[in-house]
Design an enzyme around this catalytic site. Sequence first.
Site, mmCIF file in Angstrom:
data_model
loop_
_atom_site.group_PDB
_atom_site.id
_atom_site.type_symbol
_atom_site.label_atom_id
_atom_site.label_comp_id
_atom_site.label_asym_id
_atom_site.label_seq_id
_atom_site.Cartn_x
_atom_site.Cartn_y
_atom_site.Cartn_z
ATOM 1 N N TYR A 146 62.664 37.936 39.868
ATOM 2 C CA TYR A 146 64.015 38.366 39.516
ATOM 3 C C TYR A 146 65.084 37.633 40.328
ATOM 4 O O TYR A 146 66.225 37.545 39.907
ATOM 5 C CB TYR A 146 64.175 39.881 39.716
ATOM 6 N N LYS A 196 47.942 40.416 41.990
ATOM 7 C CA LYS A 196 47.355 39.671 40.855
ATOM 8 C C LYS A 196 46.848 38.337 41.407
ATOM 9 O O LYS A 196 47.191 37.255 40.909
ATOM 10 C CB LYS A 196 48.449 39.487 39.782
ATOM 11 N N ASP A 228 46.903 44.906 36.592
ATOM 12 C CA ASP A 228 46.530 45.349 35.239
ATOM 13 C C ASP A 228 45.591 46.553 35.305
ATOM 14 O O ASP A 228 45.729 47.517 34.548
ATOM 15 C CB ASP A 228 45.936 44.195 34.398
ATOM 16 N N ASP A 252 58.739 47.266 38.950
ATOM 17 C CA ASP A 252 59.644 47.633 37.861
ATOM 18 C C ASP A 252 58.836 48.256 36.720
ATOM 19 O O ASP A 252 59.165 49.328 36.192
ATOM 20 C CB ASP A 252 60.375 46.354 37.392
ATOM 21 N N ASP A 256 57.991 52.589 35.778
ATOM 22 C CA ASP A 256 58.344 53.195 34.486
ATOM 23 C C ASP A 256 57.112 53.876 33.883
ATOM 24 O O ASP A 256 57.216 54.927 33.248
ATOM 25 C CB ASP A 256 58.871 52.144 33.499
#
Length: 367
Positions: A146, A196, A228, A252, A256
């Site tokens: 980001y 990851k 994942d 992020d 959620d």
Amino acid sequence: MTHYKIALLDGDGIGPEIMVEAVKILNLVAERNKVEFELIHALFGASAYFECGHPFPEETKKICDEADAILKGPIGLSHEESQKIPVDMQPERGALLPLRRRYNTYANFRPVFLPKGLAHFSPLKAEIIGDGIDIMIIRELVGGLYFGEKQSGINSEGNRYVKETLEYDEVQIRRIAKVAFDTSMKRKKVLHNIHKSNVLKSSVLWNEVMAEVAVDYPEVKVINILVDAAATYLCLNPRQFDVMVMENMFGDILSDQGGGILGSLGLMPSACLGDEKAYYEPSHGSAPDIAGKNIANPYSMIGSVAMMLEMSFGMDQEAKNVWHAMQSVFAQGYSTPDLSKPGSGVKMIDTRGFGDLVVAELRKLPV
Ligand code: NAD
């Protein structure tokens, strides 16, 4: 009497509606404690862009610079409405990321909490919720994809292209690792490190630094999981998690999902801490689909106030009281529309109704 200045960034969509309820709580807390809150509203987000041509105006920066803490409502517009604003002036790029960068708020705390008694709010089966969900997601907030360098244009083959960079250095990783380990020490001493590293080299460095910091915290059990797989376990067995730490974009998305397993993003407050300044915001967006209807759940905004009371003003007991007051409202069978269907036996309340009931419950609790 202690005096604190709080910048209030109402934001867009449901932001102003849920901010009103947060202000009710701040006013009551001031009334009950030896503390004075000077509340200063400032423009931020798409509303600021339309009113004065910039989503993070100079006047707002000044108010935030001078504030002891910042309470921010969600910002943003529907996808279609966003197109009316030039790309770099759109609320996240033009206001939210600059706010995070300005105050270097690298540590984002996102509690995912649902007591057993409210299991009916969750889409998960009661046996999966068990004694309740209580996870603290710690998201690195000012690095990674980001904040990396961006390029776009036409490449040598004449095709449009875009390039975005995922960058971390060891200092950035070490400081968020310490936050995560310190938080684990105050909780169950189990830390899930989300990465990851089978694909991303940034995760290889991330894991190296995590392992180095772990040496200073021998009591904390570290469990490394691929992002994942973590997404799957959040649905299948969320109770295995206590503190989870991860880089910006993973946080992020997974946070959620945290809101999803609780039943609504309306149950997701957050705190964004830097070394000098902190700001507090719901984890969710401006919910354009329900804006202006007085049906948004203000729990996320009032919970952000509770986090501010504890983390910026050291008012731990009053913070606990605010959480307790909100849980009591739900425990009495009330629900906002995001959490229950009409006819499901709950007493349905709106945004203002929830705020008023929390005020009434808080009044009953000793300071
Ligand atoms: P969203 O989080 O606004 O909404 C997703 C879903 O959750 C919607 O159905 C919405 O009604 C519901 N919801 C969210 N908060 C709720 C609440 N308090 N009570 C009841 N229901 C609630 O996500 P979106 O629709 O993808 O994004 C809308 C805008 O928000 C976009 O412009 C996006 O860029 C922006 N956004 C801003 C922030 C921020 O300010 N930090 C974070 C995420 C998204």
